[in-house]
Motif scaffolding. Structure first.
Motif, PDB file in Angstrom:
ATOM      1  N   HIS A  24      24.934  17.487  48.759  1.00 36.29           N
ATOM      2  CA  HIS A  24      25.585  16.912  49.944  1.00 36.29           C
ATOM      3  C   HIS A  24      25.916  15.430  49.743  1.00 36.29           C
ATOM      4  N   ILE A  25      24.928  14.644  49.314  1.00 35.05           N
ATOM      5  CA  ILE A  25      25.155  13.193  49.246  1.00 35.05           C
ATOM      6  C   ILE A  25      26.053  12.821  48.064  1.00 35.05           C
ATOM      7  N   SER A  46      25.565  20.011  37.109  1.00 36.77           N
ATOM      8  CA  SER A  46      24.797  20.849  38.028  1.00 36.77           C
ATOM      9  C   SER A  46      23.960  21.806  37.176  1.00 36.77           C
ATOM     10  N   ARG A  47      22.992  22.452  37.820  1.00 37.57           N
ATOM     11  CA  ARG A  47      22.259  23.491  37.096  1.00 37.57           C
ATOM     12  C   ARG A  47      23.153  24.711  36.883  1.00 37.57           C
ATOM     13  N   LYS A  51      29.498  25.514  39.522  1.00 38.60           N
ATOM     14  CA  LYS A  51      29.390  24.560  40.639  1.00 38.60           C
ATOM     15  C   LYS A  51      29.860  23.170  40.177  1.00 38.60           C
ATOM     16  N   TYR A  68      21.756  19.118  33.378  1.00 40.32           N
ATOM     17  CA  TYR A  68      21.648  17.666  33.535  1.00 40.32           C
ATOM     18  C   TYR A  68      21.507  16.994  32.167  1.00 40.32           C
ATOM     19  N   ASN A  86      14.081  14.337  46.306  1.00 42.54           N
ATOM     20  CA  ASN A  86      13.168  13.192  46.119  1.00 42.54           C
ATOM     21  C   ASN A  86      12.189  13.348  44.949  1.00 42.54           C
ATOM     22  N   HIS A  89      13.549  12.372  41.415  1.00 36.35           N
ATOM     23  CA  HIS A  89      14.144  11.061  41.116  1.00 36.35           C
ATOM     24  C   HIS A  89      13.477  10.412  39.903  1.00 36.35           C
ATOM     25  N   LYS A 107      17.778   7.201  47.431  1.00 42.05           N
ATOM     26  CA  LYS A 107      16.583   6.878  48.185  1.00 42.05           C
ATOM     27  C   LYS A 107      15.887   8.179  48.622  1.00 42.05           C
ATOM     28  N   TYR A 290      29.808   4.254  50.910  1.00 40.04           N
ATOM     29  CA  TYR A 290      29.049   4.362  49.648  1.00 40.04           C
ATOM     30  C   TYR A 290      29.687   3.565  48.507  1.00 40.04           C
TER      31      TYR A 290
HETATM   32  N1  LIG Z   1      22.018   7.634  50.960  1.00 39.44           N
HETATM   33  C1  LIG Z   1      22.184   8.550  51.892  1.00 39.44           C
HETATM   34  O1  LIG Z   1      22.885   8.349  52.891  1.00 39.44           O
HETATM   35  C2  LIG Z   1      21.546   9.888  51.711  1.00 39.44           C
HETATM   36  C3  LIG Z   1      21.869  10.924  52.599  1.00 39.44           C
HETATM   37  C4  LIG Z   1      21.329  12.179  52.353  1.00 39.44           C
HETATM   38  C5  LIG Z   1      20.470  12.371  51.296  1.00 39.44           C
HETATM   39  N2  LIG Z   1      20.137  11.326  50.476  1.00 39.44           N
HETATM   40  C6  LIG Z   1      19.217  11.509  49.351  1.00 39.44           C
HETATM   41  O2  LIG Z   1      19.929  12.198  48.328  1.00 39.44           O
HETATM   42  C7  LIG Z   1      19.072  13.134  47.671  1.00 39.44           C
HETATM   43  C8  LIG Z   1      19.728  14.500  47.719  1.00 39.44           C
HETATM   44  O3  LIG Z   1      19.940  14.872  49.065  1.00 39.44           O
HETATM   45  P1  LIG Z   1      21.101  15.911  49.457  1.00 39.44           P
HETATM   46  O4  LIG Z   1      21.164  15.907  50.939  1.00 39.44           O
HETATM   47  O5  LIG Z   1      22.319  15.666  48.688  1.00 39.44           O
HETATM   48  O6  LIG Z   1      20.415  17.276  48.988  1.00 39.44           O
HETATM   49  P2  LIG Z   1      21.132  18.639  48.552  1.00 39.44           P
HETATM   50  O7  LIG Z   1      22.430  18.786  49.276  1.00 39.44           O
HETATM   51  O8  LIG Z   1      20.097  19.686  48.693  1.00 39.44           O
HETATM   52  O9  LIG Z   1      21.476  18.389  47.022  1.00 39.44           O
HETATM   53  C9  LIG Z   1      20.497  18.173  46.064  1.00 39.44           C
HETATM   54  C10 LIG Z   1      20.976  18.738  44.752  1.00 39.44           C
HETATM   55  O10 LIG Z   1      19.886  18.637  43.824  1.00 39.44           O
HETATM   56  C11 LIG Z   1      19.978  19.662  42.876  1.00 39.44           C
HETATM   57  N3  LIG Z   1      18.647  20.240  42.633  1.00 39.44           N
HETATM   58  C12 LIG Z   1      17.943  20.154  41.481  1.00 39.44           C
HETATM   59  N4  LIG Z   1      16.780  20.793  41.571  1.00 39.44           N
HETATM   60  C13 LIG Z   1      16.740  21.337  42.795  1.00 39.44           C
HETATM   61  C14 LIG Z   1      15.794  22.137  43.450  1.00 39.44           C
HETATM   62  N5  LIG Z   1      14.644  22.507  42.873  1.00 39.44           N
HETATM   63  N6  LIG Z   1      16.081  22.525  44.709  1.00 39.44           N
HETATM   64  C15 LIG Z   1      17.210  22.136  45.320  1.00 39.44           C
HETATM   65  N7  LIG Z   1      18.150  21.370  44.737  1.00 39.44           N
HETATM   66  C16 LIG Z   1      17.920  20.971  43.476  1.00 39.44           C
HETATM   67  C17 LIG Z   1      20.984  20.668  43.376  1.00 39.44           C
HETATM   68  O11 LIG Z   1      22.143  20.558  42.575  1.00 39.44           O
HETATM   69  P3  LIG Z   1      22.533  21.658  41.478  1.00 39.44           P
HETATM   70  O12 LIG Z   1      21.939  22.956  41.896  1.00 39.44           O
HETATM   71  O13 LIG Z   1      23.998  21.653  41.546  1.00 39.44           O
HETATM   72  O14 LIG Z   1      22.004  21.184  40.167  1.00 39.44           O
HETATM   73  C18 LIG Z   1      21.325  20.210  44.790  1.00 39.44           C
HETATM   74  O15 LIG Z   1      22.678  20.398  45.110  1.00 39.44           O
HETATM   75  C19 LIG Z   1      17.724  13.045  48.381  1.00 39.44           C
HETATM   76  O16 LIG Z   1      16.878  12.247  47.638  1.00 39.44           O
HETATM   77  C20 LIG Z   1      18.038  12.374  49.714  1.00 39.44           C
HETATM   78  O17 LIG Z   1      16.957  11.584  50.207  1.00 39.44           O
HETATM   79  C21 LIG Z   1      20.684  10.098  50.663  1.00 39.44           C
END
Ligand SMILES: NC(=O)c1ccc[n+]([C@@H]2O[C@H](COP(=O)([O-])OP(=O)(O)OC[C@H]3O[C@@H](n4cnc5c(N)ncnc54)[C@H](OP(=O)(O)O)[C@@H]3O)[C@@H](O)[C@H]2O)c1
Length: 339
Positions: A24-25, A46-47, A51, A68, A86, A89, A107, A290
């Protein structure tokens, strides 16, 4: 890194960005990245290869990887943006630094301040750039807030109230609620009220906190009252159980300043002066926000800096220590309530 000409004037460097974990982010970040002419959207990993390919096509990245590791070891990648959950990271940042890449990591920077110490030491040892993607730090309306407070326009600051809350569907496997993913409202969104209190008033001298706990064991909601230098009080609230205003109000001896919803990327600021005059500054509603953190990374690299002086690594460690102290206070409060 390559050199290119912009507007036939001075030569400017462009930097090849690679994105790890396109969730998402990472989508939002990529839109911001596209606004920086110095940033080349080079690769995404991505894994799942398909995707990564879909993401690359949609957001204009030249290459797509199905792991990765492949991206981290691509010699053309200059800067890696870590956007994984998180609990990953630390692992992804360390791997990227080991491979000789500069890193911008989402973060919360890590699961605890000890991990930040290790990440920082490695970046220093490798002479590479490292920064937490705490985007609010670089948003113009946050900078205006700091400027107004420093100018004394609200007099001596006395109090900050900041809340961040939305209703999150309970799913113990999701990154928000899974303790193994470093979930919980404090880590996910409480970091923003804490960031504001820390950067405006410094590390608190006293913290009193309480949490409600979700069935998975992470905090559903946390509230903290903190006392800072000169008796300034901050009241911080975060929750996955309520739709809060997600605003911040800073009051002082001569007026107040409101950072409107959502205060971590405010749509407007309202200054109320001692005279009663009210001034509202709207922010650009179409702005992604961003782009500024990405710009800071490239500004630092252009200057030969391996750390941002605007959001240094010590501050990221301090922010995590602050979150840890809030959590410890909430645990102590719960233990006292049981006895
Ligand atoms: N700065 C901001 O405004 C903001 C806003 C939201 C989130 N964040 C931060 O950004 C990070 C990601 O958040 P997000 O909302 O983008 O999460 P998300 O949509 O769930 O995306 C995380 C990505 O991580 C990968 N991943 C690797 N291992 C995983 C696992 N075991 N389970 C699930 N996903 C896994 C996946 O990508 P692949 O499967 O494609 O490899 C997944 O698409 C977090 O640390 C969050 O705190 C920051």
């Amino acid at each position: 890194m390559v050199y290119s000409k912009k507007n036939n004037h001075a030569q400017v460097k462009t930097w090849n960005w690679g994105i790890v974990a396109p969730g998402h982010i990472a989508q939002k970040f990529s839109i911001g990245l596209a606004e920086n002419f110095q940033a080349k959207r080079y690769a995404v990993a991505s894994r799942e290869l398909q995707k990564a390919k879909d993401f690359a096509k949609k957001f204009g990245f030249a290459k797509a990887y199905g792991s990765y590791e492949e991206l981290i070891h691509d010699p053309e990648v200059d800067i890696i943006y870590v956007a994984s959950p998180n609990h990953m990271h630390f692992e992804h940042t360390i791997a990227a630094l080991q491979a000789g890449k500069h890193v911008l990591c989402e973060k919360p920077f890590a699961l605890n301040s000890h991990e930040v110490t290790i990440m920082t030491a490695l970046a220093h040892r490798k002479n590479l750039f490292l920064m937490e993607a705490l985007w609010t730090r670089f948003i113009p309306s946050y900078l205006k807030t700091v400027e107004w407070i420093k100018s004394g326009v609200i007099g001596e600051p006395k109090q900050l109230t900041a809340n961040f809350g939305f209703v999150a569907k309970y799913d113990p496997q999701s990154r928000l609620f899974n303790p193994e993913f470093g979930g919980g409202s404090l880590a996910d969104i409480g970091i923003y009220p804490a960031f504001l209190a820390l950067t405006l008033f410094g590390y608190p001298e006293k913290i009193l906190a309480t949490s409600t706990i979700a069935p998975s064991g992470v905090d559903m909601s946390t509230e903290a009252i903190c006392q800072h230098k000169d008796g300034v009080i901050s009241k911080l609230i975060c929750t996955f159980a309520e739709n809060l205003e997600t605003e911040a109000l800073i009051t002082g001896t001569k007026g107040s300043l409101r950072m409107h919803r959502s205060f971590h990327m405010p749509c407007a600021l309202t200054l109320t002066r001692e005279s009663g005059d009210v001034e509202t500054i709207p922010a650009n509603p179409n702005e992604n926000g961003y782009q500024y953190e990405a710009l800071e990374v490239m500004r630092c690299l252009d200057n030969g800096q391996k750390e941002s002086d605007q959001w240094p690594l010590l501050k990221s460690a301090e922010l995590l220590r602050f979150l840890e102290a809030i959590k410890a206070s909430a645990l102590e409060h719960a233990a006292n309530a049981r006895t």
